[in-house]
Design an enzyme around this catalytic site. Sequence first.
Site, PDB file in Angstrom:
ATOM      1  N   LEU A  73       0.863  -1.184   0.000  1.00 26.91           N
ATOM      2  CA  LEU A  73       0.000   0.000   0.000  1.00 26.91           C
ATOM      3  C   LEU A  73       0.896   1.229   0.000  1.00 26.91           C
ATOM      4  CD1 LEU A  73      -2.831  -0.722   2.633  1.00 26.91           C
ATOM      5  CD2 LEU A  73      -3.143  -0.378   0.169  1.00 26.91           C
ATOM      6  N   ASP A  74       0.509   2.263  -0.737  1.00 27.04           N
ATOM      7  CA  ASP A  74       1.240   3.528  -0.702  1.00 27.04           C
ATOM      8  C   ASP A  74       1.227   4.092   0.717  1.00 27.04           C
ATOM      9  OD1 ASP A  74       1.668   3.411  -3.417  1.00 27.04           O
ATOM     10  OD2 ASP A  74      -0.058   4.667  -3.923  1.00 27.04           O
ATOM     11  N   PRO A  75       2.234   4.882   1.085  1.00 25.85           N
ATOM     12  CA  PRO A  75       2.226   5.509   2.416  1.00 25.85           C
ATOM     13  C   PRO A  75       0.955   6.319   2.697  1.00 25.85           C
ATOM     14  CG  PRO A  75       4.391   5.720   1.427  1.00 25.85           C
ATOM     15  CD  PRO A  75       3.495   5.142   0.365  1.00 25.85           C
ATOM     16  N   ALA A 129      -2.011   5.687   1.673  1.00 26.23           N
ATOM     17  CA  ALA A 129      -3.168   4.811   1.812  1.00 26.23           C
ATOM     18  C   ALA A 129      -3.219   4.172   3.195  1.00 26.23           C
ATOM     19  CB  ALA A 129      -3.135   3.734   0.739  1.00 26.23           C
ATOM     20  N   ARG A 138      -5.063   5.175  -8.206  1.00 31.35           N
ATOM     21  CA  ARG A 138      -4.608   6.514  -8.588  1.00 31.35           C
ATOM     22  C   ARG A 138      -4.796   6.736 -10.094  1.00 31.35           C
ATOM     23  NH1 ARG A 138       1.241   6.929  -7.562  1.00 31.35           N
ATOM     24  NH2 ARG A 138       1.305   4.671  -7.357  1.00 31.35           N
TER      25      ARG A 138
END
Length: 323
Positions: A48-50, A52, A197
């Site tokens: 997961l992106d930071p 998120a 995104r």
Amino acid sequence: MVSNPSVSLPPHGGILLLDKDEGWTSHDAVAKSRRAFGTRKVGHAGTLDPMATGLLVLGAGPATRLLTHLVGLDKTYTTTIRLGIATVTDDREGEPTAVADSAAVAAVLANPAQIAAEVLALTGDIEQAPSAVSAIKVDGQRAYDRVRAGEAVELKRRPVTIHEFEIAAPRAATADDGTAVIDIDATVRCSTGTYIRALARDLGAALGIGGHLIALRRTAVGPFAVTDAGTIEQLMSGARAEVLEPARVATALFPELRFDAQQTLDLGHGKRVNVGDVPDAKLAAATNPDGVLIGLVEVSRGRTRVVTNFPTVPNATEAGGAA
């Protein structure tokens, strides 16, 4: 081994459901989990992106062997899309690359049917170009490193499936700098490899005003829900650790074959096992008489072929190896 574990890990390992906070990287979560379990044998089934939040599925000990079979599960997200501004990262952490004028934003807001039509066009089997700021490698270098170096990066489109793209009513909003924008809350259920995104980017581009994400939360990975997960803080303190037995995870995903003692021994030696009149299956969860997962097998014409063996007691290599 990592010293002073805060959570006792079963001998055959486990699958951890973790609710990641914003700001944490997936690497951070793995590092904290290694410390909590007292083993370096920890891996994840998708990052997961930071920015998120939400569900991370981790494996610890011998159960890390299950992770390769979890990576391809469908994912479900809740998100907020902001239309009217495009950014270099396709989310709120990136610098704006284009800002629509207020009249164009107002015209889109006044036509919710157009928004719904473009959402529908992004539903089903589609071709998607991943976000340029991603970990995908281009000629041996991460795409995000090339973007940060000032290069223009356009990644190849790839097939993904958007099973569900449901939106709430679009609403007028204002960005921090006073720019007029449109915010849309959405739920997306999609195949692995989908960039939410990029969905925001493509929706904004289709509407002619640009778009990016301002919030993202993963709520489910296959049958596993974030409502059943604990936080990193709870894990580190030993207050709560949602560790699932490998057999529970495998039998939630694949049909179960319960083996007797001799069959268990034969499977452990890599032999093909006769299972009689059992339907063919690309993957089935083989369990021993006590219900412990001993392997994932392919079943064809009443015989098994080992795909992945699962030791019930970790050896020194399993306990000390890197993820």
